[in-house]
Scaffold this active site. Structure first.
Site, PDB file in Angstrom:
ATOM      1  N   LYS A  33      43.444 -31.887  32.256  1.00 43.90           N
ATOM      2  CA  LYS A  33      43.092 -32.319  33.623  1.00 43.90           C
ATOM      3  C   LYS A  33      42.970 -31.111  34.540  1.00 43.90           C
ATOM      4  CE  LYS A  33      46.430 -33.991  36.542  1.00 43.90           C
ATOM      5  NZ  LYS A  33      46.416 -33.305  37.856  1.00 43.90           N
ATOM      6  N   ASN A  34      43.950 -30.223  34.473  1.00 46.50           N
ATOM      7  CA  ASN A  34      43.969 -29.112  35.419  1.00 46.50           C
ATOM      8  C   ASN A  34      42.960 -28.020  35.096  1.00 46.50           C
ATOM      9  OD1 ASN A  34      45.796 -30.316  37.047  1.00 46.50           O
ATOM     10  ND2 ASN A  34      47.585 -29.184  36.278  1.00 46.50           N
ATOM     11  N   ARG A 103      45.423 -32.575  44.702  1.00 47.53           N
ATOM     12  CA  ARG A 103      45.652 -31.171  45.007  1.00 47.53           C
ATOM     13  C   ARG A 103      44.457 -30.323  44.584  1.00 47.53           C
ATOM     14  NH1 ARG A 103      48.387 -27.638  48.187  1.00 47.53           N
ATOM     15  NH2 ARG A 103      48.750 -25.678  47.143  1.00 47.53           N
ATOM     16  N   ASP A 127      50.286 -35.292  44.261  1.00 46.40           N
ATOM     17  CA  ASP A 127      51.651 -35.790  44.118  1.00 46.40           C
ATOM     18  C   ASP A 127      52.528 -35.250  45.235  1.00 46.40           C
ATOM     19  OD1 ASP A 127      51.047 -37.152  41.766  1.00 46.40           O
ATOM     20  OD2 ASP A 127      51.312 -35.339  40.578  1.00 46.40           O
ATOM     21  N   ASP A 318      55.452 -29.499  35.348  1.00 46.68           N
ATOM     22  CA  ASP A 318      54.902 -30.803  34.938  1.00 46.68           C
ATOM     23  C   ASP A 318      55.660 -31.408  33.750  1.00 46.68           C
ATOM     24  OD1 ASP A 318      52.963 -29.076  36.254  1.00 46.68           O
ATOM     25  OD2 ASP A 318      51.534 -30.709  36.003  1.00 46.68           O
TER      26      ASP A 318
HETATM   27  C1  UD1 Z   1      49.015 -26.484  39.984  1.00 47.67           C
HETATM   28  C2  UD1 Z   1      48.773 -27.717  39.172  1.00 47.67           C
HETATM   29  C3  UD1 Z   1      50.026 -28.567  39.057  1.00 47.67           C
HETATM   30  C4  UD1 Z   1      51.161 -27.723  38.535  1.00 47.67           C
HETATM   31  C5  UD1 Z   1      51.314 -26.451  39.370  1.00 47.67           C
HETATM   32  C6  UD1 Z   1      52.344 -25.502  38.821  1.00 47.67           C
HETATM   33  C7  UD1 Z   1      46.456 -28.155  39.612  1.00 47.67           C
HETATM   34  C8  UD1 Z   1      45.470 -29.046  40.277  1.00 47.67           C
HETATM   35  N1  UD1 Z   1      47.729 -28.494  39.802  1.00 47.67           N
HETATM   36  O1  UD1 Z   1      49.356 -26.942  41.304  1.00 47.67           O
HETATM   37  O2  UD1 Z   1      49.792 -29.652  38.169  1.00 47.67           O
HETATM   38  O3  UD1 Z   1      52.358 -28.487  38.607  1.00 47.67           O
HETATM   39  O4  UD1 Z   1      50.073 -25.736  39.417  1.00 47.67           O
HETATM   40  O5  UD1 Z   1      52.000 -25.113  37.525  1.00 47.67           O
HETATM   41  O6  UD1 Z   1      46.111 -27.232  38.913  1.00 47.67           O
HETATM   42  N2  UD1 Z   1      52.437 -22.369  47.257  1.00 47.67           N
HETATM   43  C9  UD1 Z   1      52.525 -21.885  48.539  1.00 47.67           C
HETATM   44  N3  UD1 Z   1      51.357 -21.572  49.185  1.00 47.67           N
HETATM   45  C10 UD1 Z   1      50.145 -21.734  48.603  1.00 47.67           C
HETATM   46  C11 UD1 Z   1      50.057 -22.209  47.290  1.00 47.67           C
HETATM   47  C12 UD1 Z   1      51.237 -22.537  46.632  1.00 47.67           C
HETATM   48  O7  UD1 Z   1      53.599 -21.746  49.089  1.00 47.67           O
HETATM   49  O8  UD1 Z   1      49.131 -21.413  49.253  1.00 47.67           O
HETATM   50  C13 UD1 Z   1      53.676 -22.747  46.541  1.00 47.67           C
HETATM   51  C14 UD1 Z   1      53.738 -24.249  46.303  1.00 47.67           C
HETATM   52  O9  UD1 Z   1      54.238 -24.933  47.431  1.00 47.67           O
HETATM   53  C15 UD1 Z   1      54.676 -24.350  45.117  1.00 47.67           C
HETATM   54  C16 UD1 Z   1      54.312 -23.096  44.327  1.00 47.67           C
HETATM   55  O10 UD1 Z   1      53.662 -22.212  45.235  1.00 47.67           O
HETATM   56  O11 UD1 Z   1      56.012 -24.241  45.540  1.00 47.67           O
HETATM   57  C17 UD1 Z   1      53.427 -23.383  43.141  1.00 47.67           C
HETATM   58  O12 UD1 Z   1      52.229 -23.863  43.562  1.00 47.67           O
HETATM   59  P1  UD1 Z   1      50.879 -23.635  42.749  1.00 47.67           P
HETATM   60  O13 UD1 Z   1      51.052 -22.787  41.543  1.00 47.67           O
HETATM   61  O14 UD1 Z   1      49.863 -23.225  43.759  1.00 47.67           O
HETATM   62  O15 UD1 Z   1      50.607 -25.098  42.257  1.00 47.67           O
HETATM   63  P2  UD1 Z   1      49.322 -25.904  42.506  1.00 47.67           P
HETATM   64  O16 UD1 Z   1      48.182 -24.974  42.339  1.00 47.67           O
HETATM   65  O17 UD1 Z   1      49.472 -26.714  43.740  1.00 47.67           O
END
Ligand code: UD1
Length: 437
Positions: A33-34, A103, A127, A318
């Site tokens: 999915k991702n 997301r 989520d 996840d």
């Molecule tokens: C992606 C995945 C999700 C997975 C996660 C961690 C997708 C669509 N989703 O989510 O399934 O659980 O990676 O492997 O690919 N953060 C910030 N600022 C930002 C971006 C992130 O503070 O601009 C923080 C987030 O709040 C979180 C952490 O970084 O605490 C991880 O986020 P991130 O790796 O960006 O996860 P997603 O990309 O949202």
């Protein structure tokens, strides 16, 4: 926040589960999915028709299709083969609710900014694990020459002089921020270097797709990625097949750990699952890399282990709901630590407690005292992975379990019930007439 605010279909779908096992047989994974969601967004980077194979029929793909169509792209499908016709001049105003449903919509920022010089959209959703900011995305794009404005309804980003290469040191190896920076950089002037880049296999899959479109990217899969910008890209010359879904693999591994038995996950990529295989090993689950896939077997009660979630190659956040359910019936006490998202990741523990699990949340730790078995109950799926975890809990529990809110599960799994049933699980799907899944 109401976890169901983005789920339009009511009344809700429920599944009725009975204790099952041993599980026996073979399953095949859907593409990740991702990865798929990002590849679809990346199609906007080059005018013309892009072809993706094996695209799963999950709800999130439907949302991304809506976003692509709003951006002016055409969508055609032959079975699981999808044709995305990317326009010469995309529409960069994505003012539709679908954006707030997942997301992954955040990865439309870079392709549209790169192609149109501007993009605006509501805030991405997904989520509810607490705050999911996009500051890392925006500050990286700002280093590449973009300006942005954030207000109550969403975000607008523009780059008057176009995007230019930059050295970007990420404060945290954010998965989607790495995706966005790579996609902005492939059409920027000059070289971009991402330091502390996310190393998830799905990031490399996106890099492979972009390279097939003519992009110059090196170092993906490591924390130092270098991208040489180019004037334009073209659709990949042949259909692209995304990598298999490692979270779906983890789901079947957990099912086997809970229900016992012996299964083969046909196209699993053991090299994407190394730390998880180590954990399952320590729990007493045998995982053997086969010529094509992964053989998983379990006969005895599981042993407790401690599990911290970490960016790849660590244990993915996840996987935590799945592992929490498995460890809830293990011998001994396990400590599960969520390091990626907030304690909201553990919201589902309240549901698992209804089934007799003995778990205490202390900040971002869950202390899991294994009980001999779970008992059936009426529970809710609160998000995609927690929902899958509750389904597996139901297959391991005494008596009947009813899981409500299966719409969440359908966001990420195409045929979870059918695949589990093919392994011998007892699941009755009760879909209300209005549900579209
Ligand atoms: C992606 C995945 C999700 C997975 C996660 C961690 C997708 C669509 N989703 O989510 O399934 O659980 O990676 O492997 O690919 N953060 C910030 N600022 C930002 C971006 C992130 O503070 O601009 C923080 C987030 O709040 C979180 C952490 O970084 O605490 C991880 O986020 P991130 O790796 O960006 O996860 P997603 O990309 O949202």
């Amino acid at each position: 926040m109401d976890p169901d605010q983005h789920i339009p279909n009511r009344p809700r779908e429920i599944w009725k589960l009975m204790r099952s096992g041993p599980l026996l047989g073979r399953v095949r994974l859907q593409p990740a999915k991702n990865s798929v969601l990002k590849l679809l967004a990346a199609c906007l980077l080059a005018e013309g028709t892009h072809v993706l194979d094996e695209v799963p029929g999950i709800a999130d793909v439907g949302y991304v299709r809506d976003i692509l169509e709003t951006a002016g792209a055409g969508w055609a499908q032959e079975g699981r083969r999808v044709f995305v016709k990317s326009p010469a001049q995309p529409n960069p105003r994505l003012d539709i609710p679908a954006v707030s449903s997942l997301r992954a919509s955040v990865v439309f920022l870079a392709p549209l900014l790169a192609r149109c010089g501007t993009v605006s959209m509501p805030f991405p959703g997904g989520d509810d694990f607490g705050l999911r900011p996009i500051d890392l995305h925006l500050s990286a794009l700002a280093l590449m020459g973009a300006e942005f404005e954030v207000n109550g309804s969403g975000v607008k980003v523009w780059a008057r002089q176009g995007l230019r290469g930059a050295r970007i040191v990420l404060e945290y190896p954010s998965h989607t921020a790495t995706d966005n920076i790579m996609m902005a950089a492939v059409l920027a002037k000059g070289t971009t270097v991402i330091v502390n880049a996310a190393r998830e296999p799905e990031v490399s899959d996106l890099a492979d797709f972009l390279r097939a479109m003519g992009a110059r990217i090196e170092g993906d899969g490591t924390s130092h990625v270098s991208i040489e910008g180019t004037d334009s890209l073209v659709p990949a010359p042949s259909p692209f097949v995304p990598i298999p879904d490692r979270v779906e693999a983890a789901t079947f591994m957990t099912a086997c750990a809970l229900c016992k038995g012996s299964i083969t996950i046909e196209n699993a990529r053991p090299e994407h699952l190394e730390r998880l295989i180590e954990k399952f090993d320590a729990m007493g689950v045998r995982c053997v890399a086969a010529s094509q896939g992964l053989e998983v077997a379990c006969e005895a009660r599981l042993s407790a282990v401690d599990v911290p979630s970490l960016p790849y190659p660590g244990i993915a956040t996840d996987y935590l709901p799945l592992l929490t359910v498995a460890l809830s019936v293990a011998e001994g006490v396990s400590v599960i630590t969520e390091n990626v998202f907030g304690p909201n990741r553990f919201r589902f523990v309240g549901e698992l407690a209804k089934m007799g699990a003995d778990i205490t949340i202390e900040g971002h730790h869950a202390v899991v005292r294994g009980v001999p078995s779970l008992r059936g109950a009426a529970v809710k799926a609160l998000d995609v992975r927690a929902g899958a975890a509750m389904v597996l809990a139901g297959l391991a529990a005494e008596g009947q379990t009813v899981v409500e809110g299966i719409e969440h599960v359908r966001r990420g799994y195409e045929a979870l019930a059918e695949k589990l049933v093919s392994l011998g699980a007892s699941i009755e799907q009760v879909r209300p007439p209005s549900a579209t899944g």
